[in-house]
Design a protein around this motif. Structure first.
Motif, mmCIF file in Angstrom:
data_model
loop_
_atom_site.group_PDB
_atom_site.id
_atom_site.type_symbol
_atom_site.label_atom_id
_atom_site.label_comp_id
_atom_site.label_asym_id
_atom_site.label_seq_id
_atom_site.Cartn_x
_atom_site.Cartn_y
_atom_site.Cartn_z
ATOM 1 N N LEU A 78 0.812 -1.213 0.000
ATOM 2 C CA LEU A 78 0.000 0.000 0.000
ATOM 3 C C LEU A 78 0.847 1.266 0.000
ATOM 4 O O LEU A 78 0.516 2.238 -0.691
ATOM 5 C CB LEU A 78 -0.960 0.003 1.185
ATOM 6 N N GLU A 79 1.923 1.276 0.762
ATOM 7 C CA GLU A 79 2.781 2.451 0.822
ATOM 8 C C GLU A 79 4.248 2.024 0.792
ATOM 9 O O GLU A 79 4.609 0.990 1.357
ATOM 10 C CB GLU A 79 2.507 3.269 2.084
ATOM 11 N N ILE A 80 5.056 2.849 0.144
ATOM 12 C CA ILE A 80 6.497 2.609 0.063
ATOM 13 C C ILE A 80 7.203 3.942 0.314
ATOM 14 O O ILE A 80 6.884 4.955 -0.311
ATOM 15 C CB ILE A 80 6.899 2.039 -1.316
ATOM 16 N N THR A 81 8.156 3.914 1.201
ATOM 17 C CA THR A 81 8.942 5.098 1.532
ATOM 18 C C THR A 81 10.015 5.316 0.462
ATOM 19 O O THR A 81 10.625 4.347 -0.009
ATOM 20 C CB THR A 81 9.613 4.907 2.903
ATOM 21 N N PHE A 82 10.244 6.582 0.110
ATOM 22 C CA PHE A 82 11.338 6.902 -0.809
ATOM 23 C C PHE A 82 12.624 6.283 -0.278
ATOM 24 O O PHE A 82 12.895 6.338 0.917
ATOM 25 C CB PHE A 82 11.513 8.418 -0.920
ATOM 26 N N SER A 90 13.982 3.986 -7.054
ATOM 27 C CA SER A 90 13.745 4.694 -8.318
ATOM 28 C C SER A 90 13.219 6.097 -8.052
ATOM 29 O O SER A 90 13.671 7.071 -8.672
ATOM 30 C CB SER A 90 12.765 3.914 -9.190
ATOM 31 N N ALA A 91 12.273 6.213 -7.126
ATOM 32 C CA ALA A 91 11.698 7.518 -6.798
ATOM 33 C C ALA A 91 12.750 8.459 -6.216
ATOM 34 O O ALA A 91 12.833 9.624 -6.596
ATOM 35 C CB ALA A 91 10.536 7.358 -5.821
ATOM 36 N N ALA A 92 13.576 7.953 -5.313
ATOM 37 C CA ALA A 92 14.596 8.781 -4.665
ATOM 38 C C ALA A 92 15.672 9.236 -5.650
ATOM 39 O O ALA A 92 16.122 10.382 -5.607
ATOM 40 C CB ALA A 92 15.230 8.027 -3.500
ATOM 41 N N LYS A 93 16.077 8.328 -6.547
ATOM 42 C CA LYS A 93 17.126 8.652 -7.513
ATOM 43 C C LYS A 93 16.585 9.369 -8.745
ATOM 44 O O LYS A 93 17.352 10.002 -9.474
ATOM 45 C CB LYS A 93 17.852 7.381 -7.958
ATOM 46 N N GLY A 94 15.289 9.213 -9.015
ATOM 47 C CA GLY A 94 14.706 9.818 -10.201
ATOM 48 C C GLY A 94 15.153 9.151 -11.482
ATOM 49 O O GLY A 94 15.235 9.786 -12.530
ATOM 50 N N GLU A 95 15.435 7.857 -11.395
ATOM 51 C CA GLU A 95 15.889 7.128 -12.583
ATOM 52 C C GLU A 95 15.309 5.720 -12.603
ATOM 53 O O GLU A 95 14.904 5.188 -11.573
ATOM 54 C CB GLU A 95 17.411 7.075 -12.641
ATOM 55 N N THR A 96 15.285 5.153 -13.795
ATOM 56 C CA THR A 96 14.783 3.797 -13.970
ATOM 57 C C THR A 96 15.729 2.802 -13.309
ATOM 58 O O THR A 96 16.952 2.933 -13.417
ATOM 59 C CB THR A 96 14.637 3.473 -15.472
ATOM 60 N N VAL A 97 15.135 1.820 -12.639
ATOM 61 C CA VAL A 97 15.911 0.751 -12.004
ATOM 62 C C VAL A 97 15.455 -0.577 -12.610
ATOM 63 O O VAL A 97 14.264 -0.907 -12.571
ATOM 64 C CB VAL A 97 15.715 0.732 -10.474
ATOM 65 N N VAL A 98 16.397 -1.304 -13.192
ATOM 66 C CA VAL A 98 16.137 -2.631 -13.762
ATOM 67 C C VAL A 98 16.802 -3.645 -12.842
ATOM 68 O O VAL A 98 18.000 -3.554 -12.581
ATOM 69 C CB VAL A 98 16.714 -2.755 -15.191
ATOM 70 N N VAL A 99 16.003 -4.598 -12.352
ATOM 71 C CA VAL A 99 16.517 -5.596 -11.413
ATOM 72 C C VAL A 99 16.332 -6.987 -12.019
ATOM 73 O O VAL A 99 15.213 -7.500 -12.089
ATOM 74 C CB VAL A 99 15.793 -5.503 -10.049
ATOM 75 N N PRO A 100 17.429 -7.621 -12.469
ATOM 76 C CA PRO A 100 17.332 -8.944 -13.082
ATOM 77 C C PRO A 100 16.879 -10.037 -12.114
ATOM 78 O O PRO A 100 16.223 -10.998 -12.511
ATOM 79 C CB PRO A 100 18.749 -9.231 -13.578
ATOM 80 N N VAL A 123 7.908 8.567 -13.290
ATOM 81 C CA VAL A 123 6.908 9.227 -14.136
ATOM 82 C C VAL A 123 6.882 10.704 -13.751
ATOM 83 O O VAL A 123 6.568 11.038 -12.604
ATOM 84 C CB VAL A 123 5.514 8.599 -13.918
ATOM 85 N N TYR A 124 7.203 11.557 -14.717
ATOM 86 C CA TYR A 124 7.273 12.993 -14.469
ATOM 87 C C TYR A 124 6.107 13.723 -15.114
ATOM 88 O O TYR A 124 5.641 13.344 -16.183
ATOM 89 C CB TYR A 124 8.589 13.565 -15.015
ATOM 90 N N GLY A 125 5.684 14.793 -14.455
ATOM 91 C CA GLY A 125 4.631 15.644 -14.976
ATOM 92 C C GLY A 125 5.190 16.758 -15.833
ATOM 93 O O GLY A 125 6.392 16.829 -16.108
ATOM 94 N N ARG A 126 4.301 17.640 -16.246
ATOM 95 C CA ARG A 126 4.660 18.737 -17.157
ATOM 96 C C ARG A 126 5.769 19.636 -16.638
ATOM 97 O O ARG A 126 6.535 20.181 -17.415
ATOM 98 C CB ARG A 126 3.432 19.599 -17.437
ATOM 99 N N ASN A 127 5.843 19.806 -15.340
ATOM 100 C CA ASN A 127 6.858 20.685 -14.747
ATOM 101 C C ASN A 127 8.053 19.904 -14.213
ATOM 102 O O ASN A 127 8.775 20.382 -13.344
ATOM 103 C CB ASN A 127 6.232 21.533 -13.638
ATOM 104 N N ARG A 128 8.210 18.690 -14.717
ATOM 105 C CA ARG A 128 9.297 17.776 -14.333
ATOM 106 C C ARG A 128 9.208 17.341 -12.867
ATOM 107 O O ARG A 128 10.182 16.907 -12.265
ATOM 108 C CB ARG A 128 10.648 18.413 -14.656
ATOM 109 N N GLU A 129 7.987 17.465 -12.283
ATOM 110 C CA GLU A 129 7.781 16.977 -10.927
ATOM 111 C C GLU A 129 7.510 15.472 -10.987
ATOM 112 O O GLU A 129 6.878 14.989 -11.915
ATOM 113 C CB GLU A 129 6.616 17.708 -10.246
ATOM 114 N N LEU A 130 8.020 14.745 -10.005
ATOM 115 C CA LEU A 130 7.792 13.307 -9.954
ATOM 116 C C LEU A 130 6.352 13.060 -9.532
ATOM 117 O O LEU A 130 5.939 13.446 -8.438
ATOM 118 C CB LEU A 130 8.763 12.643 -8.970
ATOM 119 N N LEU A 131 5.570 12.432 -10.404
ATOM 120 C CA LEU A 131 4.173 12.112 -10.120
ATOM 121 C C LEU A 131 4.012 10.726 -9.509
ATOM 122 O O LEU A 131 3.154 10.502 -8.655
ATOM 123 C CB LEU A 131 3.341 12.133 -11.411
ATOM 124 N N ALA A 132 4.833 9.783 -10.005
ATOM 125 C CA ALA A 132 4.652 8.380 -9.650
ATOM 126 C C ALA A 132 5.854 7.592 -10.153
ATOM 127 O O ALA A 132 6.761 8.155 -10.777
ATOM 128 C CB ALA A 132 3.370 7.843 -10.306
#
Length: 164
Positions: A78-82, A90-100, A123-132
């Protein structure tokens, strides 16, 4: 077109993602609702590739907390901390994470014990804010690669360029 749910398993990834993107953009034309788009993308991706879990974790407290959003699959956390687990990393770094292999990822959060590999895309919004973050889990190891990363990053760029 909206009634068609593609099954792209068995197609080469680059062709499958190109077809999926065309389909998704046609369905989302004129849409300006993020939740609607997340639900639609979750459904399309999940059915197209048959992954174990496909969905979004929405930013509810910027820099601190993600909460489960639209998804397809078994119950998600239900909830995940940055900074925690693959999604929080991924949210904290702002980058895609691929885990084999999720079992080799330090601090992996197990929402479904069948998960073996994972990809998480910011997932970034119009103002480059992290949405999800878009989170996709597979019950097979080594499912995701750079083709998935590039195609999924391209797909979720819709949120930056969506209708106003």
């Amino acid at each position: 077109m909206a009634e068609v749910t593609l099954d792209l398993r068995g197609q080469p990834k680059t062709e499958a993602y190109a077809e999926l993107k065309t389909h998704a953009l046609a369905i989302l034309e004129g849409v300006d609702d993020d939740i609607c788009a997340m639900a639609t993308m979750s459904c399309l991706l999940h059915n197209a590739f048959g992954h174990l879990w496909t969905g979004f974790y929405r930013v509810v407290t910027p820099g601190k907390l993600l909460r489960v959003g639209p998804y397809q699959g078994t119950l998600g956390c239900l909830e995940i901390t940055f900074g925690k687990g693959v999604c929080g990393t991924s949210a904290a770094k702002g980058e895609t994470v691929v885990v084999p292999d999720v079992h080799a990822f330090p601090g992996h959060i197990t929402c479904d014990g069948r998960s073996a590999s994972e990809i998480v895309v910011p997932v970034y919004g119009r103002n480059r804010e992290l949405l999800a973050v878009l989170d996709i889990d597979s019950e097979h190891k080594n499912t995701f690669d750079d083709v998935d990363r590039a195609a999924l990053e391209d797909l979720v760029s819709w949120f930056q360029h969506r209708a106003s």
